[in-house]
Write a protein that holds these residues in place. Structure first.
Motif, PDB file in Angstrom:
ATOM      1  N   ASP A  40       6.196  14.355   0.582  1.00 37.61           N
ATOM      2  CA  ASP A  40       6.366  13.173   0.875  1.00 37.61           C
ATOM      3  C   ASP A  40       4.869  12.674   1.283  1.00 37.61           C
ATOM      4  O   ASP A  40       4.433  13.311   2.504  1.00 37.61           O
ATOM      5  N   LEU A  41       4.122  11.986   0.536  1.00 38.13           N
ATOM      6  CA  LEU A  41       2.711  11.656   1.103  1.00 38.13           C
ATOM      7  C   LEU A  41       2.380  10.416   2.116  1.00 38.13           C
ATOM      8  O   LEU A  41       1.471  10.247   2.243  1.00 38.13           O
ATOM      9  N   ARG A  42       3.606   9.688   2.517  1.00 33.63           N
ATOM     10  CA  ARG A  42       3.788   8.944   3.235  1.00 33.63           C
ATOM     11  C   ARG A  42       2.841   7.836   2.969  1.00 33.63           C
ATOM     12  O   ARG A  42       2.191   7.027   3.783  1.00 33.63           O
ATOM     13  N   ILE A  43       2.489   7.288   1.568  1.00 28.35           N
ATOM     14  CA  ILE A  43       1.820   6.374   1.289  1.00 28.35           C
ATOM     15  C   ILE A  43       2.570   5.122   0.616  1.00 28.35           C
ATOM     16  O   ILE A  43       3.876   5.456   0.273  1.00 28.35           O
ATOM     17  N   ALA A  44       2.153   4.067   0.434  1.00 29.39           N
ATOM     18  CA  ALA A  44       2.849   2.904  -0.222  1.00 29.39           C
ATOM     19  C   ALA A  44       4.131   2.721   0.336  1.00 29.39           C
ATOM     20  O   ALA A  44       5.294   2.430  -0.547  1.00 29.39           O
ATOM     21  N   LYS A  45       4.178   2.669   1.714  1.00 31.86           N
ATOM     22  CA  LYS A  45       5.415   2.587   2.430  1.00 31.86           C
ATOM     23  C   LYS A  45       5.891   1.043   2.320  1.00 31.86           C
ATOM     24  O   LYS A  45       5.205   0.201   2.480  1.00 31.86           O
ATOM     25  N   CYS A  46       7.207   1.111   2.131  1.00 35.77           N
ATOM     26  CA  CYS A  46       7.982  -0.206   2.167  1.00 35.77           C
ATOM     27  C   CYS A  46       9.385   0.116   2.206  1.00 35.77           C
ATOM     28  O   CYS A  46       9.833   1.321   2.646  1.00 35.77           O
ATOM     29  N   ARG A  47      10.540  -0.638   2.264  1.00 33.74           N
ATOM     30  CA  ARG A  47      12.053  -0.573   2.355  1.00 33.74           C
ATOM     31  C   ARG A  47      12.505  -1.216   0.990  1.00 33.74           C
ATOM     32  O   ARG A  47      11.914  -2.074   0.402  1.00 33.74           O
ATOM     33  N   ILE A  48      13.757  -0.675   0.759  1.00 30.61           N
ATOM     34  CA  ILE A  48      14.430  -1.364  -0.351  1.00 30.61           C
ATOM     35  C   ILE A  48      15.565  -2.082   0.494  1.00 30.61           C
ATOM     36  O   ILE A  48      16.254  -1.564   1.212  1.00 30.61           O
ATOM     37  N   SER A  49      15.438  -3.243   0.118  1.00 26.38           N
ATOM     38  CA  SER A  49      16.616  -4.250   0.840  1.00 26.38           C
ATOM     39  C   SER A  49      17.541  -5.109  -0.095  1.00 26.38           C
ATOM     40  O   SER A  49      17.099  -5.494  -1.029  1.00 26.38           O
ATOM     41  N   VAL A  50      18.366  -5.731   0.415  1.00 24.92           N
ATOM     42  CA  VAL A  50      19.338  -6.528  -0.175  1.00 24.92           C
ATOM     43  C   VAL A  50      18.739  -8.095   0.790  1.00 24.92           C
ATOM     44  O   VAL A  50      18.593  -8.188   1.825  1.00 24.92           O
ATOM     45  N   ALA A  51      18.654  -8.965  -0.507  1.00 23.23           N
ATOM     46  CA  ALA A  51      18.147 -10.202   0.056  1.00 23.23           C
ATOM     47  C   ALA A  51      19.077 -11.431  -0.529  1.00 23.23           C
ATOM     48  O   ALA A  51      19.585 -11.225  -1.788  1.00 23.23           O
ATOM     49  N   PHE A 111      -3.602  18.279  -0.198  1.00 24.06           N
ATOM     50  CA  PHE A 111      -2.959  16.959  -0.015  1.00 24.06           C
ATOM     51  C   PHE A 111      -1.891  17.280   1.198  1.00 24.06           C
ATOM     52  O   PHE A 111      -1.672  16.237   2.066  1.00 24.06           O
ATOM     53  N   GLU A 112      -1.258  18.376   1.447  1.00 25.63           N
ATOM     54  CA  GLU A 112      -0.580  18.595   2.735  1.00 25.63           C
ATOM     55  C   GLU A 112      -1.270  18.333   3.784  1.00 25.63           C
ATOM     56  O   GLU A 112      -0.640  17.932   4.819  1.00 25.63           O
ATOM     57  N   SER A 113      -2.532  19.016   3.977  1.00 25.47           N
ATOM     58  CA  SER A 113      -3.120  19.143   5.325  1.00 25.47           C
ATOM     59  C   SER A 113      -3.675  17.567   5.328  1.00 25.47           C
ATOM     60  O   SER A 113      -3.645  16.915   6.725  1.00 25.47           O
ATOM     61  N   ALA A 114      -4.127  16.786   4.429  1.00 25.76           N
ATOM     62  CA  ALA A 114      -4.500  15.606   4.358  1.00 25.76           C
ATOM     63  C   ALA A 114      -3.261  14.532   5.086  1.00 25.76           C
ATOM     64  O   ALA A 114      -3.579  13.730   5.924  1.00 25.76           O
ATOM     65  N   VAL A 115      -2.179  14.809   4.606  1.00 29.68           N
ATOM     66  CA  VAL A 115      -1.047  14.024   5.102  1.00 29.68           C
ATOM     67  C   VAL A 115      -0.723  14.297   6.510  1.00 29.68           C
ATOM     68  O   VAL A 115      -0.516  13.460   7.327  1.00 29.68           O
ATOM     69  N   ALA A 116      -0.780  15.534   6.961  1.00 29.81           N
ATOM     70  CA  ALA A 116      -0.359  16.171   8.096  1.00 29.81           C
ATOM     71  C   ALA A 116      -1.418  15.521   9.287  1.00 29.81           C
ATOM     72  O   ALA A 116      -1.115  15.184  10.482  1.00 29.81           O
ATOM     73  N   ALA A 117      -2.830  15.203   8.755  1.00 29.26           N
ATOM     74  CA  ALA A 117      -3.814  15.002   9.661  1.00 29.26           C
ATOM     75  C   ALA A 117      -3.762  13.292   9.869  1.00 29.26           C
ATOM     76  O   ALA A 117      -4.553  12.913  10.877  1.00 29.26           O
TER      77      ALA A 117
END
Ligand code: AMP
Length: 213
Positions: free
Chosen positions: A87-98, A206-212
């Motif tokens: 999980d790169l933890r980028i482009a974070k958002c949520r999926i919702s009902v509106a 990638f893994e080290s960059a995400v952890a850092a």
């Protein structure tokens, strides 16, 4: 040759620092160039510019060895043939009902009425409403879902929400938070075996960059 599939926009921008951590710099800007294959500072690494929803397909069939795509896209597409190490933890958002702010969603759900839901995320919506025991008629759209409740096409939408500004601008309110979304690294399973020596250092960086990060 290592081929990485990316989509333009937010995922591309937020992937650049991760690529840099792996010593890879993309030499062309996809917003300025019409090229679909971008070169990098590494002669044996190239980047494909594809639609976000096509990233899993390119990686699954080996058109690309690696790809970066949202959890939303992976859930809709299915992830057969794809190894998902990170999980790169980028482009974070949520999926919702509106719904429209004047629509009484809670009563409609409680009364057991059938809801009409417009969305690009048919599989995610079907699973979510089935788990709640709510009967829905799903209308597949490809974009601008926010319009549907405004013109009477649907009672509700299921869409990605980041700041909530788009909903607010269209007089819609979020009534359910289905899940958090972020982008994942996906790897072609055959490539992972055959190109292990070239792919491992990229995945590890990638893994080290995400952890850092
Ligand atoms: P916002 O106004 O910040 O809540 O953003 C909502 C709009 O941006 C909607 O049209 C979404 O489909 C889109 N959006 C938000 N986050 C993402 C994301 N991580 N990836 C792709 N589209 C997104």
């Amino acid at each position: 040759m290592i081929t990485i599939a990316l989509s333009k926009g937010r995922i591309f921008e937020e992937t650049l620092p991760l690529l840099k951590a792996a010593g890879i710099e993309v030499l062309e800007d996809p917003e300025k160039s019409r090229k679909l294959i971008l070169t990098t500072n590494q002669p044996d690494v190239r980047v494909l510019v594809v639609r976000a929803t096509d990233v899993p397909t390119y990686v699954q069939y080996g058109g690309a060895d690696l790809g970066i795509t949202g959890k939303d896209t992976l859930l809709e597409h299915g992830s057969q043939g794809l190894y998902q190490p990170l999980d790169l933890r980028i482009a974070k958002c949520r999926i919702s009902v509106a719904v429209r702010s004047d629509f009484d969603y809670q009563s409609a759900v409680k009364k057991g009425s059938r809801l009409t839901v417009a969305t690009k995320y048919v599989a995610i919506s079907r699973d979510f409403f089935a788990s709640k025991g709510v009967h829905v008629d799903l209308i597949k759209l490809y974009g601008s879902m926010e319009l549907a409740p405004l013109v009477g096409l649907a009672d509700a939408i299921v869409d990605l929400v980041s700041t909530g500004n788009t909903l607010k601008a269209n007089h819609l309110v979020e009534v359910e938070h289905i899940m958090d979304i972020s982008s994942r690294l996906v790897v072609n399973q055959a490539a992972l075996k055959l190109k292990q020596a070239q792919l491992r250092p990229i995945i590890d960086a990638f893994e080290s960059a995400v952890a850092a990060g």
